[in-house]
Design an enzyme around this catalytic site. Structure first.
Site, short mmCIF file in Angstrom:
data_model
loop_
_atom_site.label_atom_id
_atom_site.label_comp_id
_atom_site.label_asym_id
_atom_site.label_seq_id
_atom_site.Cartn_x
_atom_site.Cartn_y
_atom_site.Cartn_z
N GLU A 145 0.83 -1.20 0.00
CA GLU A 145 0.00 0.00 0.00
C GLU A 145 0.86 1.25 0.00
OE1 GLU A 145 -3.61 2.10 2.58
OE2 GLU A 145 -2.48 0.45 3.45
N SER B 50 0.37 6.74 9.50
CA SER B 50 0.46 8.21 9.52
C SER B 50 1.90 8.66 9.32
CB SER B 50 -0.08 8.75 10.84
OG SER B 50 0.80 8.46 11.90
#
Length: 398
Positions: free
Chosen positions: A244, A383
């Site tokens: 990803e 994040s």
């Protein structure tokens, strides 16, 4: 290290460009380039065309129906597709669970699921994040208890992208609460039509229904739908997330959006002078373009290393951080360029075929929504704060 494309690679880029221009519906291309809403059929129709051409799974090996391309060809394919305004391939099947099944799935799972991912028959979503378990994914609380030939699943997932379209979900669940939290997680493949599953929309700040909550109430999942071994879900999740993150840089898309930004800045004027010719805006534009050039070169260095047999290192984390920051920077400068015309928000203007009265230039309508939507890119996939922690440990030993 050779960062130049060979003659064969340049020819491949032109082959991809010609294919997109010949096969992509102009109306869909217009919606992509102008940030209009895409329907499920918009995504699937392009998926099917790529599947027919044999180009829908660039990162899969040939023996499983993929392209078998090296890193350079995958990058070229992704970049040209983005530059030409093709809809992105929905990542959950092709780029996420597909590679996991190829690496860790059993033969029955590969035979059943992989062809359906390639054809677009199955639409997957990702059941990882939970309330209170986002970046700290190992703290997830959705549990699965083995009862005869079924796992019984109870819990909740959140921020589940496009779950309203999905018929399958790959889900991380806690199957052993007695061991270290990372070691008690397994991965299940779950049919979204199973009794006990409820999908509830989350309407985000841009007014869109893109993400959802998914609830599991005594959901019975066949025992054989576990991926690999019980308790190895954390390992499989890290493998999946590496795929990803490698796609989050989105160099081709950002280059396309940079052209759009320049066109907007050339059309907007300040005291009769095109905005792109004003010193203050040109400096901001130049700084962002330099960041994008550096991002592309870093990406190419990683590709060159992979081509020579080296495993990606800290560059993947850098690409995730800087790629998301560049994408956000582009939306910020577009908002600044149109000024007060970016303030009104008319969601109907994003629908294909809308013929209402525009507020300001046509290109202004989607900018506010896009700006707010892109606040997420520095969060998902791990994040940026987490990525910086990883870099500090791997590079500085902190």
């Amino acid at each position: 290290m050779d960062l130049k494309y060979s003659e064969e690679e340049r020819a491949f880029a032109e082959e991809v460009r010609a294919f997109v221009r010949a096969e992509l519906d102009p109306a869909v291309r217009d919606r992509v380039l102008n940030h209009k809403r895409l329907s499920k059929e918009d995504y699937l129709s392009w998926h099917r065309k790529l599947a027919q051409r044999g180009w829908v799974a660039p990162n899969w090996p040939k023996e499983h129906g993929g392209c078998g391309w090296n890193a350079v060809y995958r990058f070229i394919h992704e970049e040209v597709m983005a530059e030409e305004g093709a809809p992105p391939i929905v990542a959950f099947g092709i780029s996420m669970i597909g590679p996991v099944l190829i690496a860790f799935g059993n033969d029955a799972q590969k035979r059943h699921y992989l062809p359906r991912i390639l054809s677009g028959e199955d639409w997957w979503c990702q059941g990882f994040s939970e309330p209170g378990s986002g970046s700290d994914l190992a703290s997830l609380r959705t549990k699965a208890v083995l009862d005869g030939d079924h796992w019984v699943v109870n819990g909740q997932k959140t921020w589940t992208t496009l779950a309203q379209h999905a018929n399958l979900i790959f889900c991380l669940v806690r199957t052993d609460p007695t061991v270290k939290k990372q070691e008690g997680i397994s991965m299940l493949l779950i049919d979204m039509a199973t009794p006990g599953i409820t999908v509830r929309p989350i309407i985000t700040i841009d007014g869109e229904h893109e993400v959802n909550e998914v609830f599991f109430d005594d959901v019975r999942v066949p025992k054989e739908n576990i991926v690999g071994e019980p308790g190895k879900g954390w390992t499989y999740a890290k493998f999946l997330l590496s795929h990803e993150r490698s796609g989050i840089a989105r160099v081709g898309q950002s280059k396309r959006e940079l052209k759009r930004l320049k066109a907007i800045a050339a059309a907007e004027e300040v005291d009769g002078v095109p905005l792109i010719e004003t010193k203050a805006f040109r400096e901001k534009l130049a700084a962002l373009e330099i960041e994008l050039m550096a991002l592309e070169l870093t990406n190419l260095r990683m590709i060159a290393a992979e081509k020579s047999g080296q495993a990606p290192g800290a560059e993947a984390n850098m690409l995730k951080i800087k790629g998301s920051e560049v994408q956000q920077g582009l939306t910020e400068l577009m908002m600044e360029a149109v000024g007060p015309y970016a303030l009104p928000f008319n969601p109907e203007a994003l629908e294909p075929g809308w013929n209402g009265e525009p507020i300001g230039p046509d290109y202004a309508a989607p900018l506010a929504g896009t700006y707010f939507n892109y606040r997420k890119v520095s969060i998902y996939g791990g994040s940026n704060e987490i990525q910086r922690n990883i870099l500090s440990k791997s590079l500085l030993g902190l």
